[in-house]
Write a protein that holds these residues in place. Structure first.
Motif, PDB file in Angstrom:
ATOM      1  N   GLU A  33       0.804  -1.228   0.000  1.00 53.94           N
ATOM      2  CA  GLU A  33       0.000   0.000   0.000  1.00 53.94           C
ATOM      3  C   GLU A  33       0.835   1.275   0.000  1.00 53.94           C
ATOM      4  OE1 GLU A  33      -3.228   0.135  -0.393  1.00 53.94           O
ATOM      5  OE2 GLU A  33      -3.488  -2.028  -0.372  1.00 53.94           O
ATOM      6  N   GLY A  34       2.125   1.202   0.307  1.00 53.18           N
ATOM      7  CA  GLY A  34       2.953   2.406   0.414  1.00 53.18           C
ATOM      8  C   GLY A  34       3.433   2.966  -0.912  1.00 53.18           C
ATOM      9  N   VAL A  35       3.129   2.315  -2.028  1.00 49.19           N
ATOM     10  CA  VAL A  35       3.588   2.795  -3.330  1.00 49.19           C
ATOM     11  C   VAL A  35       2.613   3.856  -3.829  1.00 49.19           C
ATOM     12  CG1 VAL A  35       4.169   2.161  -5.694  1.00 49.19           C
ATOM     13  CG2 VAL A  35       4.659   0.560  -3.834  1.00 49.19           C
ATOM     14  N   GLN A  36       3.088   5.084  -3.954  1.00 43.04           N
ATOM     15  CA  GLN A  36       2.218   6.188  -4.352  1.00 43.04           C
ATOM     16  C   GLN A  36       2.177   6.399  -5.857  1.00 43.04           C
ATOM     17  OE1 GLN A  36       3.689   9.467  -2.053  1.00 43.04           O
ATOM     18  NE2 GLN A  36       2.558   8.842  -0.232  1.00 43.04           N
ATOM     19  N   ALA A  37       3.259   6.069  -6.558  1.00 43.32           N
ATOM     20  CA  ALA A  37       3.293   6.260  -8.009  1.00 43.32           C
ATOM     21  C   ALA A  37       4.327   5.323  -8.620  1.00 43.32           C
ATOM     22  CB  ALA A  37       3.641   7.705  -8.360  1.00 43.32           C
ATOM     23  N   VAL A  38       4.087   4.906  -9.845  1.00 44.83           N
ATOM     24  CA  VAL A  38       5.021   4.069 -10.598  1.00 44.83           C
ATOM     25  C   VAL A  38       5.159   4.660 -11.993  1.00 44.83           C
ATOM     26  CG1 VAL A  38       5.439   1.784 -11.598  1.00 44.83           C
ATOM     27  CG2 VAL A  38       4.386   1.972  -9.336  1.00 44.83           C
ATOM     28  N   ARG A  39       6.379   4.816 -12.447  1.00 40.38           N
ATOM     29  CA  ARG A  39       6.675   5.208 -13.833  1.00 40.38           C
ATOM     30  C   ARG A  39       7.437   4.038 -14.435  1.00 40.38           C
ATOM     31  NH1 ARG A  39       4.124   9.458 -15.890  1.00 40.38           N
ATOM     32  NH2 ARG A  39       5.897  10.200 -17.080  1.00 40.38           N
ATOM     33  N   GLN A  40       6.960   3.535 -15.546  1.00 43.43           N
ATOM     34  CA  GLN A  40       7.590   2.385 -16.173  1.00 43.43           C
ATOM     35  C   GLN A  40       8.332   2.834 -17.422  1.00 43.43           C
ATOM     36  OE1 GLN A  40       5.312  -1.183 -16.137  1.00 43.43           O
ATOM     37  NE2 GLN A  40       6.127  -1.842 -18.087  1.00 43.43           N
ATOM     38  N   GLY A  41       9.518   2.291 -17.632  1.00 42.97           N
ATOM     39  CA  GLY A  41      10.317   2.637 -18.803  1.00 42.97           C
ATOM     40  C   GLY A  41      10.964   1.397 -19.377  1.00 42.97           C
ATOM     41  N   LYS A  42      12.039   1.610 -20.119  1.00 46.02           N
ATOM     42  CA  LYS A  42      12.750   0.478 -20.695  1.00 46.02           C
ATOM     43  C   LYS A  42      14.246   0.745 -20.673  1.00 46.02           C
ATOM     44  CE  LYS A  42      11.670   2.297 -25.271  1.00 46.02           C
ATOM     45  NZ  LYS A  42      10.928   2.128 -26.491  1.00 46.02           N
ATOM     46  N   VAL A  43      15.001  -0.347 -20.647  1.00 45.51           N
ATOM     47  CA  VAL A  43      16.457  -0.292 -20.708  1.00 45.51           C
ATOM     48  C   VAL A  43      16.882  -1.069 -21.945  1.00 45.51           C
ATOM     49  CG1 VAL A  43      18.619  -0.947 -19.582  1.00 45.51           C
ATOM     50  CG2 VAL A  43      16.690  -0.170 -18.197  1.00 45.51           C
ATOM     51  N   ILE A  44      17.739  -0.460 -22.738  1.00 45.36           N
ATOM     52  CA  ILE A  44      18.250  -1.095 -23.951  1.00 45.36           C
ATOM     53  C   ILE A  44      19.764  -1.164 -23.825  1.00 45.36           C
ATOM     54  CG2 ILE A  44      18.423  -0.918 -26.471  1.00 45.36           C
ATOM     55  CD1 ILE A  44      15.888   0.979 -26.210  1.00 45.36           C
ATOM     56  N   GLU A  45      20.328  -2.362 -23.993  1.00 45.00           N
ATOM     57  CA  GLU A  45      21.780  -2.537 -23.955  1.00 45.00           C
ATOM     58  C   GLU A  45      22.275  -2.839 -25.361  1.00 45.00           C
ATOM     59  OE1 GLU A  45      22.670  -5.543 -21.069  1.00 45.00           O
ATOM     60  OE2 GLU A  45      22.471  -4.136 -19.407  1.00 45.00           O
ATOM     61  N   LEU A  46      23.315  -2.144 -25.768  1.00 43.85           N
ATOM     62  CA  LEU A  46      23.886  -2.316 -27.099  1.00 43.85           C
ATOM     63  C   LEU A  46      25.369  -2.654 -26.977  1.00 43.85           C
ATOM     64  CD1 LEU A  46      22.383   0.985 -28.489  1.00 43.85           C
ATOM     65  CD2 LEU A  46      21.582  -1.285 -29.092  1.00 43.85           C
ATOM     66  N   ASP A  47      25.806  -3.724 -27.613  1.00 40.65           N
ATOM     67  CA  ASP A  47      27.231  -4.036 -27.719  1.00 40.65           C
ATOM     68  C   ASP A  47      27.719  -3.412 -29.017  1.00 40.65           C
ATOM     69  OD1 ASP A  47      27.371  -5.557 -25.358  1.00 40.65           O
ATOM     70  OD2 ASP A  47      26.644  -7.336 -26.392  1.00 40.65           O
ATOM     71  N   LEU A  48      28.692  -2.526 -28.907  1.00 36.15           N
ATOM     72  CA  LEU A  48      29.157  -1.749 -30.055  1.00 36.15           C
ATOM     73  C   LEU A  48      30.564  -2.169 -30.465  1.00 36.15           C
ATOM     74  CD1 LEU A  48      28.075   1.729 -28.650  1.00 36.15           C
ATOM     75  CD2 LEU A  48      26.780   0.286 -30.245  1.00 36.15           C
ATOM     76  N   ALA A  49      30.829  -2.128 -31.755  1.00 34.94           N
ATOM     77  CA  ALA A  49      32.171  -2.400 -32.263  1.00 34.94           C
ATOM     78  C   ALA A  49      33.078  -1.178 -32.089  1.00 34.94           C
ATOM     79  CB  ALA A  49      32.106  -2.799 -33.737  1.00 34.94           C
ATOM     80  N   ALA A  50      32.478  -0.029 -31.853  1.00 35.63           N
ATOM     81  CA  ALA A  50      33.231   1.231 -31.732  1.00 35.63           C
ATOM     82  C   ALA A  50      34.210   1.174 -30.566  1.00 35.63           C
ATOM     83  CB  ALA A  50      32.258   2.383 -31.535  1.00 35.63           C
ATOM     84  N   THR A  51      35.283   1.929 -30.689  1.00 39.78           N
ATOM     85  CA  THR A  51      36.278   2.022 -29.607  1.00 39.78           C
ATOM     86  C   THR A  51      36.410   3.443 -29.067  1.00 39.78           C
ATOM     87  OG1 THR A  51      38.041   2.302 -31.242  1.00 39.78           O
ATOM     88  CG2 THR A  51      37.624   0.054 -30.451  1.00 39.78           C
TER      89      THR A  51
END
Length: 81
Positions: A33-51
């Motif tokens: 009951e103590g949760v007043q608000a939730v914002r949901q998002g996303k995480v994207i992980e990218l493996d890059l060849a760049a150095t």
């Protein structure tokens, strides 16, 4: 050495988040009951060849602007490691 990019995408402040509200309601029905608000998002992980970190970050930001985030209603942050 290849780089890894992590992109966090969230709805901008003021944009309604029906998924977040559904999660908040479900948590309440489960006894959290103590949760007043939730914002949901996303995480994207990218493996890059760049150095080069600076070039990699610029490229990932372009990816976000063109595909990974809807910049009209979402904000994003990029971390390169």
């Amino acid at each position: 050495m290849a780089l890894k990019a992590t992109v966090h995408v969230m709805l901008k402040d003021g944009v309604l988040d029906p998924q977040g509200e559904a999660v908040r309601h479900a948590l309440g029905t489960l006894g959290f009951e103590g949760v007043q608000a939730v914002r949901q998002g996303k995480v994207i992980e990218l493996d890059l060849a760049a150095t080069d970190k600076v070039a990699a970050e610029a490229e990932v930001r372009a990816m976000c602007d063109k595909l990974l985030a809807n910049t009209v209603i979402e904000k994003f942050t990029v971390t390169i490691a």
